[in-house]
Design an enzyme around this catalytic site. Structure first.
Site: not given
Length: 433
Positions: A158, A377
């Protein structure tokens, strides 16, 4: 009403390898801001795709090498440097971890990932990374399923990314995997540097530790459930809040958002379900994106953490006995305080104190419901579903996107079994349409 867990997925991993940038990149030390320092934890997520598994590994690996040219600090190693012991990244170019794996089951065995899933099924789909100094900052595992579907499991430190930056990185990665042009990130995090000398113009109770008057309230084994709010549920909830009108010494802001209404409901319901001491101070924490709130605004595609925690506070007794609109008003006040002055003060507060937020008497809402997970994608369309590979801590509730139109929100949290039944009862009037 709640979604339950499923079984275990058996996975056979291949040999892990390091994937570095496809081209030579800059070396040296990469500075992390104070907003990056407190979040050096590994976030694990799973993306599920319906077909194309045979070529998916090569495409994901190729795209990763290309993306790391632009995001080259993510190919380095994090560590503590200097007398202050702050985190920074050595841009060694060693690379991210990449591994392919095979599962002997159909993709449906992983269950409903967008509802939080089952760690026994999901954790094998993610190559685990330690958060220790010297560790890689990113790992990707592509798991091929017998049906032809595949998953991409990510472990991301993070300190490199907040949610928005992670989605921009994933977009760059997936575009590169398809051979499409990408937009480079803005890498300079010094725009969020502390002032010299630091200047505290605001109190910061988001970091303060509350006295624990309700010891043992949430120490029993946790039962995890997911509650799905459709767009109709959310509209009903907002109408009910609006119908309550003004409250306290302020007025409910017109057009309360789904996040404000849902956070207020979950906070109030959780405190009521845990039967906290009425005098117990309770705190709601959540992150606010500051990209457009600082002056000047951060540049597009800022690479790093650009979030600060803000807070709403109440005694348990006042929160439970009060109206939902009162809780919404407190949350709206918490959001409105996040301006440039507050953000700079929070950065300077950490510079002086190195404080970490205390979670005693606290609920931390982590909202993923608006993140653009669909950008991932890699050549076979957007993921069919996305979710965390691990369950949240007892003080944390996750808001997750759900449905093909991403217009539903799944609320995932853990409570002791007796409290979970009470929590579900508190939610029921708002979920009957």
């Amino acid at each position: 009403m709640g979604t339950r867990m499923m079984g275990k997925v058996r996975v056979e991993r291949g040999e892990a390898e390091l994937v570095g940038p496809a081209e030579r990149t800059e070396g040296g030390r990469y500075w992390l801001s104070n907003l990056d320092q407190n979040v050096a934890v590994v976030v694990r997520t799973v993306y599920c795709y319906g077909g194309g598994a045979a070529a998916a590994g090569a495409a994901v690996k190729r795209g990763l090498a290309a993306a790391l040219v632009w995001y080259y600090p993510a190919a380095g190693r994090v560590g503590e440097w200097g007398e202050e012991g702050k985190l920074a990244v050595e841009c060694t170019g060693e690379g991210a971890v990449f591994v392919e794996a095979r599962a002997d089951q159909h993709l449906r065995a992983v269950g409903d990932v967008s509802a939080g899933g089952d760690p026994a099924a999901l954790l094998p789909l993610v190559y685990d990374l330690p958060a220790a100094p010297g560790s890689p900052l990113l790992a990707a595992q592509v798991t091929h399923f017998r049906c032809g579907g595949f998953t991409v499991g990510l472990s991301m430190n993070h300190c490199m990314f907040d949610g928005i930056a992670a989605m921009e990185f994933l977009n760059c990665w997936s575009l590169a995997a398809r051979g499409l042009p990408v937009s480079p990130p803005f890498l300079d995090r010094s725009l969020l540097a502390a002032r010299s000398p630091p200047l505290l113009l605001h109190p910061h109770p988001e970091f303060s530790e509350l006295p624990d008057l309700s010891a043992g309230a949430a120490t029993l084994p946790l039962l995890y459930r997911t509650f799905s709010f459709s767009s109709e549920h959310l509209m009903k909830l907002k109408r009910m809040v609006a119908a309550e009108g003004g409250c306290g010494d302020g007025k409910l802001t017109a057009g309360c958002t789904s996040f404000e209404a849902l956070s207020a409901l979950v906070w109030q319901a959780r405190v009521a379900a845990l039967c906290l001491n009425p005098a117990q101070q309770t705190k709601l924490l959540f992150a606010v994106d500051v990209r457009r709130r600082v002056v000047p605004p951060l540049p597009p595609r800022y690479f790093g953490n650009a979030i600060v925690l803000t807070y709403a506070m109440s005694t348990a007794g006042e929160l439970v006995s009060g109206s939902l609109s009162q809780a919404v008003t407190m949350i709206q006040t918490a959001i409105s305080r996040v301006n440039d002055s507050f953000v700079r003060s929070a950065i300077d507060f950490f510079e002086l104190t190195r404080a970490k937020p205390s979670l005693v008497g606290t609920l931390l809402v982590t909202a993923w419901s608006k993140l653009a997970f669909h950008v991932a994608d890699f050549g076979w369309g957007p993921p069919q579903q996305v979710g965390p590979a691990a369950l949240p801590e007892k003080e944390v509730v996750l808001f997750l996107p759900h449905g093909r139109e991403r217009n539903k929100v799944n609320v995932l949290l853990g409570l002791p079994a007796s409290a979970m039944a009470a929590f579900e009862g508190h939610l029921e009037p708002y979920m009957n349409t």
